[in-house]
Design an enzyme around this catalytic site. Structure first.
Site, PDB file in Angstrom:
ATOM      1  N   ASP A  89       0.603  10.389  -5.648  1.00 41.82           N
ATOM      2  CA  ASP A  89      -0.089  10.651  -4.375  1.00 41.82           C
ATOM      3  C   ASP A  89      -1.571  11.121  -4.764  1.00 41.82           C
ATOM      4  O   ASP A  89      -1.740  12.261  -5.561  1.00 41.82           O
ATOM      5  CB  ASP A  89       0.338  11.381  -3.489  1.00 41.82           C
ATOM      6  CG  ASP A  89       0.044  11.472  -2.007  1.00 41.82           C
ATOM      7  OD1 ASP A  89       0.392  10.875  -1.264  1.00 41.82           O
ATOM      8  OD2 ASP A  89      -1.161  12.193  -1.806  1.00 41.82           O
ATOM      9  N   ARG A 119      -1.601   4.479  -4.282  1.00 45.33           N
ATOM     10  CA  ARG A 119      -0.544   3.429  -4.039  1.00 45.33           C
ATOM     11  C   ARG A 119      -0.705   2.339  -4.905  1.00 45.33           C
ATOM     12  O   ARG A 119      -1.843   1.621  -4.968  1.00 45.33           O
ATOM     13  CB  ARG A 119      -0.699   3.003  -2.538  1.00 45.33           C
ATOM     14  CG  ARG A 119      -1.872   2.431  -2.175  1.00 45.33           C
ATOM     15  CD  ARG A 119      -1.874   2.179  -0.686  1.00 45.33           C
ATOM     16  NE  ARG A 119      -2.202   3.258   0.228  1.00 45.33           N
ATOM     17  CZ  ARG A 119      -2.778   3.554   1.333  1.00 45.33           C
ATOM     18  NH1 ARG A 119      -3.183   2.286   1.927  1.00 45.33           N
ATOM     19  NH2 ARG A 119      -2.982   4.519   1.835  1.00 45.33           N
TER      20      ARG A 119
HETATM   21  C1  MIC Z   1      -2.864   8.608   1.451  1.00 47.58           C
HETATM   22  O1  MIC Z   1      -3.198   9.916   1.841  1.00 47.58           O
HETATM   23  O2  MIC Z   1      -3.398   7.566   1.546  1.00 47.58           O
HETATM   24  C2  MIC Z   1      -1.527   8.394   0.929  1.00 47.58           C
HETATM   25  C3  MIC Z   1      -0.568   7.745   1.865  1.00 47.58           C
HETATM   26  O3  MIC Z   1      -0.929   9.760   0.911  1.00 47.58           O
HETATM   27  C4  MIC Z   1      -1.492   7.765  -0.373  1.00 47.58           C
HETATM   28  C5  MIC Z   1      -0.256   7.491  -1.171  1.00 47.58           C
HETATM   29  C6  MIC Z   1       0.351   6.266  -0.527  1.00 47.58           C
HETATM   30  O4  MIC Z   1      -0.590   5.193  -0.236  1.00 47.58           O
HETATM   31  O5  MIC Z   1       1.710   6.122  -0.317  1.00 47.58           O
HETATM   32  C7  MIC Z   1      -2.387   8.503  -1.531  1.00 47.58           C
HETATM   33  O6  MIC Z   1      -3.106   9.368  -1.201  1.00 47.58           O
HETATM   34  O7  MIC Z   1      -2.097   8.488  -2.676  1.00 47.58           O
HETATM   35 FE1  SF4 Z   2      -1.832  14.186   2.630  1.00 45.35          FE
HETATM   36 FE2  SF4 Z   2      -1.671  11.435   2.250  1.00 45.35          FE
HETATM   37 FE3  SF4 Z   2       0.245  12.657   3.629  1.00 45.35          FE
HETATM   38 FE4  SF4 Z   2      -2.037  12.235   4.450  1.00 45.35          FE
HETATM   39  S1  SF4 Z   2      -0.635  10.710   4.240  1.00 45.35           S
HETATM   40  S2  SF4 Z   2      -1.084  14.106   4.546  1.00 45.35           S
HETATM   41  S3  SF4 Z   2      -3.525  12.623   2.722  1.00 45.35           S
HETATM   42  S4  SF4 Z   2      -0.356  13.076   1.466  1.00 45.35           S
END
Ligand code: MIC
Ligand code: SF4
Length: 643
Positions: free
Chosen positions: A119, A537
């Protein structure tokens, strides 16, 4: 010559290469974390490696992203991850226990250790003095198996903090100020190290807000020293034994220095649709708003929530505004419930959400059409909220809470005297929602539970001698992974099913991309600068891989996405002459001959545009190890080959 804190921790973990800036280094990883949206792939990859038990000091899997269970898929994924963890030696933070970065900071982060997480906001751990880096799931899988993690030895930027924040100006305003100065590309290839007298005026959760959102600078990570304030925090978490004092040497040499006088900062907002599009709240004051969301891994600590409760106390949310609050962890929510702050929020009319990512990743609470939404989150990319024309502004919890009451952008410094809200001497500790794995000798008794939506990841072929492929898509600058592989409540449940999720690949830019790419069989994508910024991702690489994309040619790449492309066996190329970008159109036929031979003798490759009849050069800025990975067709093939 003295060392920076970054250099101290990296060199203590160095297993390959030399600490020469710009060159590839391999480091030992002490801890890993995953979340559910990237975790299923990471654990499928870990299983494919055939390592029975994780070899790190601590590996934790969190369930926090896909918590809106509107079908069987997410619940199946949670069950799969839980069972893999139990078997292979990983701690499992159950749904409801909180957002990965918040919980990891509270319960597991240790100063001086290295952490990689699937992440991009893993650098939250920098708030406690860790080198904490966001990575693709496959890199995390390799690290869990005891493998080395590779990065480009970073430049180190010193952000010298002086003074102290004025009342109602927040840590969020500090990082928004840094973003204003450095931009979403300003941190690429760098670690941002915070130093100076101002550091001791910031608590650990405030430091973590700043390092968390360093991800938006494109930085490798951000870090604060570990000092008495860190010790106090760890002590309050019942973990004083994890404390070590850490700081840069006084004569450390930095590549860049940024001076920030905290006393001069004012409340800021990142305006649509980029975290570096900064204005002061004063400039926006008086504009009507529709929604306020408070939470996310950036701003959901107890300290943040207590300030919000103080502002809401005895008041009512403005009739034209919807206020949603998601406390970051079970610990935070529990303490708010016990000290009465939760009742204050409920009384004011806040919609209390579970401790999870929620609206930050488009899992519910999408704003109304053209809705103006103030969020304490870290990303405001177009469409990410789930409403295509939603106007998202990133602000501090203080600005968010006061604006929720007035219904317009409101500067919190007008609130008058600020109460002295301090971190508790002791947090409420109950790790009952963190399941421990079974002992190694019992692992065979654990069955891994797979749902029907969990499909194997796509297999990549070894690199062909000649790539003959058409341009399936041409896009502009700052393309985010939310463009390449969107998230949101509808698409996230497909994270374990690459064939299915790839139907949405680039849908934000061009709905026909999926069909066109499949029809073309093999293709190449053309992009502008900072291609792939944002999330870690690996689906943003695996879906294009599944759709036959062989190479991506851009003006420049974001770090994690570029590594994910190589891991997937897709060649990341950058124009040697950026003007060539303008000369290529969608559907042009490109040809790259003797790719392997060209790569073996250097980092430049010749490409022919058959349609337009000209040749151009591209750079493939990868290490010798990454070239081997490209020849093998990605990290998994490479790992198997070398096993
Ligand atoms: C995001 O904030 O975009 C996410 C969702 O946490 C992503 C991870 C994901 O796409 O699952 C991240 O920041 O790596
Ligand atoms: Fe943090 Fe990504 Fe979850 Fe948003 S989606 S709370 S940025 S880990």
């Amino acid at each position: 010559m003295g060392q920076t804190l970054t250099e101290k921790i990296l060199s203590a973990h160095l297993v390959e290469g030399e600490m020469i800036k710009g060159s590839e280094i391999g480091i030992r990883i002490d801890q890993t974390l995953t979340q559910d949206a990237t975790g299923t792939m990471a654990y499928l990859e870990f299983e494919a490696m055939g390592v029975p038990r994780v070899k790190t000091e601590r590996s934790v899997a969190y369930i926090d992203h896909n918590t809106l269970q509107s079908g069987f898929e997410n619940a199946d994924d949670h069950r799969f991850i839980g069972s893999v963890c139990k078997k292979h030696g990983i701690y499992f933070s159950r749904p409801g226990n909180g957002i990965c970065h918040q919980v990891h900071l509270e319960r597991f982060g240790i100063p001086g250790k290295t952490l990689i997480g699937s992440d991009s906001h893993t650098p939250t751990g920098g708030g406690i003095g860790m080198i904490a880096i966001g990575a693709g799931g496959m890199d995390v899988a390799v690290a869990m198996g005891g493998g080395t993690y590779y990065i480009t030895c970073p430049k180190v930027v010193k952000v010298n903090l002086t003074g102290a924040l004025r009342p109602w100006v927040a840590a969020k305003d500090v990082i928004l100020e840094v973003l204003k100065r450095l931009s979403v590309k300003g941190g690429v290839g760098k670690v941002i190290e915070y130093c100076g007298d101002g550091v001791k005026t910031l608590s650990v959760p405030e430091r973590a807000t700043i390092t968390n959102m360093g991800a938006e600078l494109g930085a490798t990570t951000s870090i604060f020293p570990s000092d008495e304030i860190t010790r106090e925090f760890l002590k309050a978490q019942g973990r004083e034994q994890d404390y070590t004092p850490l700081a840069a040497d006084s004569d450390a040499v930095y590549d860049e220095i940024v001076e920030i006088n905290l006393s001069e900062l004012e409340p800021l907002a990142a305006c649509p649709h980029s975290p570096d599009n900064i204005k002061s709240i004063k400039e926006l004051e008086g504009q009507k708003i529709d929604q306020v969301c408070i939470g996310s891994c950036t701003n959901s600590s107890l300290l943040d929530m207590m300030k919000v409760a103080h502002i809401l106390k005895g008041k009512t949310v403005h009739p034209d505004v919807s206020l949603a609050i998601a406390p970051g962890s079970k610990q935070v929510l529990n303490m708010l419930a016990n000290n009465g702050a939760l009742a204050i929020m409920i009384d004011a009319g806040a919609r209390i959400l579970e401790s999870a990512c929620g609206p930050c990743i488009g899992m519910g609470q999408s704003p109304n059409s053209k809705g103006i939404s103030l969020r304490t989150f870290n990303r405001n990319f177009e469409g990410r909220s789930g409403t295509k024309d939603g106007q998202i502004y990133l602000v501090s919890p203080e600005t968010a809470a006061v604006s929720a009451l007035t219904g317009v952008f409101t500067d919190p410094t007008t609130l008058g005297k600020m109460p002295n809200i301090k971190l508790p001497k002791k947090f409420t500790i109950n790790d009952n929602m963190i399941a421990a794995p079974v002992p190694a000798e019992d692992m065979d008794s654990v069955e891994v539970l797979r749902g029907p939506n969990i499909k194997p990841f796509p297999v990549s072929q070894p690199l062909a001698d000649t790539i003959n492929a058409g341009v399936s898509l041409k896009v502009g600058d700052n393309i985010t992974t939310d463009h390449i592989m969107p998230a949101g409540a509808k698409i996230l449940p497909l994270r374990s099913n690459i064939p299915k999720i790839s139907e949405y690949c680039f849908a934000v830019c061009d709905e026909k991309f999926h069909d066109r790419a499949l029809e073309m069989g093999k293709s190449i994508i053309i992009g502008g600068s900072n291609y792939g910024q944002g999330s870690s991702r690996e689906h943003a690489a695996l879906a294009p891989l599944y759709l036959g994309v062989k190479a991506v040619i851009t003006k420049s790449f974001a770090r994690i996405h570029m590594a994910n492309l190589v891991n997937a066996g897709i060649i990341p190329m950058t124009f040697a002459n950026e003007n060539d970008y303008d000369k290529i159109d969608q559907n042009d036929e490109l040809k790259i001959e003797n790719v392997k031979e060209q790569l073996s003798s250097g980092n430049t490759v010749n490409v022919t545009n058959i349609t337009k009849g000209f040749d151009f050069e591209v750079n493939v800025e990868v290490s010798a190890r990454q070239k081997e990975m490209l020849y093998a067709g990605g990290l998994l093939n490479y790992t198997k080959q070398n096993a």
